[in-house]
Design a protein around this motif. Structure first.
Motif, PDB file in Angstrom:
ATOM      1  N   CYS A  26      48.388 -21.056  46.122  1.00  0.00           N
ATOM      2  CA  CYS A  26      48.743 -22.209  45.284  1.00  0.00           C
ATOM      3  C   CYS A  26      47.902 -22.279  44.010  1.00  0.00           C
ATOM      4  O   CYS A  26      47.562 -23.362  43.548  1.00  0.00           O
ATOM      5  CB  CYS A  26      48.651 -23.501  46.087  1.00  0.00           C
ATOM      6  SG  CYS A  26      47.136 -23.731  47.046  1.00  0.00           S
ATOM      7  N   ASP A  81      48.631 -35.187  47.452  1.00  0.00           N
ATOM      8  CA  ASP A  81      47.430 -34.611  48.067  1.00  0.00           C
ATOM      9  C   ASP A  81      46.494 -35.725  48.519  1.00  0.00           C
ATOM     10  O   ASP A  81      46.019 -36.512  47.704  1.00  0.00           O
ATOM     11  CB  ASP A  81      46.682 -33.715  47.074  1.00  0.00           C
ATOM     12  CG  ASP A  81      47.424 -32.426  46.781  1.00  0.00           C
ATOM     13  OD1 ASP A  81      48.336 -32.070  47.541  1.00  0.00           O
ATOM     14  OD2 ASP A  81      47.081 -31.769  45.785  1.00  0.00           O
ATOM     15  N   LYS A 126      46.149 -27.900  52.362  1.00  0.00           N
ATOM     16  CA  LYS A 126      45.870 -27.216  51.095  1.00  0.00           C
ATOM     17  C   LYS A 126      44.358 -27.076  50.979  1.00  0.00           C
ATOM     18  O   LYS A 126      43.638 -28.067  51.055  1.00  0.00           O
ATOM     19  CB  LYS A 126      46.418 -28.039  49.930  1.00  0.00           C
ATOM     20  CG  LYS A 126      46.146 -27.463  48.568  1.00  0.00           C
ATOM     21  CD  LYS A 126      46.757 -28.375  47.512  1.00  0.00           C
ATOM     22  CE  LYS A 126      46.418 -27.961  46.121  1.00  0.00           C
ATOM     23  NZ  LYS A 126      46.967 -28.926  45.132  1.00  0.00           N
ATOM     24  N   LYS A 141      47.905 -22.656  51.097  1.00  0.00           N
ATOM     25  CA  LYS A 141      48.566 -23.729  51.841  1.00  0.00           C
ATOM     26  C   LYS A 141      49.197 -23.149  53.091  1.00  0.00           C
ATOM     27  O   LYS A 141      49.737 -22.038  53.063  1.00  0.00           O
ATOM     28  CB  LYS A 141      49.703 -24.349  51.019  1.00  0.00           C
ATOM     29  CG  LYS A 141      49.303 -25.102  49.797  1.00  0.00           C
ATOM     30  CD  LYS A 141      50.569 -25.662  49.158  1.00  0.00           C
ATOM     31  CE  LYS A 141      50.298 -26.375  47.865  1.00  0.00           C
ATOM     32  NZ  LYS A 141      51.531 -26.966  47.292  1.00  0.00           N
TER      33      LYS A 141
END
Length: 148
Positions: A26, A81, A126, A141
């Motif tokens: 990511c 997040d 993550k 992730k």
């Protein structure tokens, strides 16, 4: 500080017990991930049992030099997040010999504690490791299911 022979022993033990995972990169900019291991996680999505701690081992190579590194972990739900606290965010205390050198490979070792009070839910973990310029050495992730 953990003595270097003990760090090596812990790295070897974690590598022997961990299973390589399929992961999504990511945004690793300053590093390149070779492998991500979570133990125990025999199948994906990983079934994370509340009240259990999981071993994380990320093998990566650095494209830059850095005096230090810091981990940031999130639970991603509905593209939001949510910070996920870990016991040791300092990468230099997590198996990485600092300063980080360009072109060298490292084994980053940490723990992912799943607290009993977490809800039973599917989400994305993550995990970022940033360098001393706040640029990503790695970011990965994986999907998980938190269960009782």
């Amino acid at each position: 500080m953990v003595p270097p022979p003990l760090v090596l022993l812990l790295a070897l033990a974690a590598a022997a017990l961990a299973e390589p995972l399929r992961f999504v990169d990511c945004g690793s900019k300053d590093g390149s991930i070779q492998e991500v291991n979570v133990s125990p996680c025999p199948t994906q999505p990983c079934q994370l049992v509340k009240g259990t701690s999981y071993s994380i081992n990320v093998t990566f190579s650095s494209k830059i030099e850095s005096q230090g590194s810091k981990a940031k972990v999130y639970g991603e739900m509905l593209h939001v997040d949510i910070p996920f606290p870990i016991p040791e965010p300092d990468g230099c205390k997590s198996g990485i010999q600092c300063p980080i050198q360009k072109g060298h490979s490292y084994s980053y070792l940490n723990k992912l504690p799943v607290k009993s009070e977490y809800p039973s839910i599917k989400l994305i973990v993550k995990w970022e490791l940033v360098d001393d310029q706040d640029q990503m050495l790695f970011c990965w992730k994986i999907p998980v299911q938190i269960t009782s």
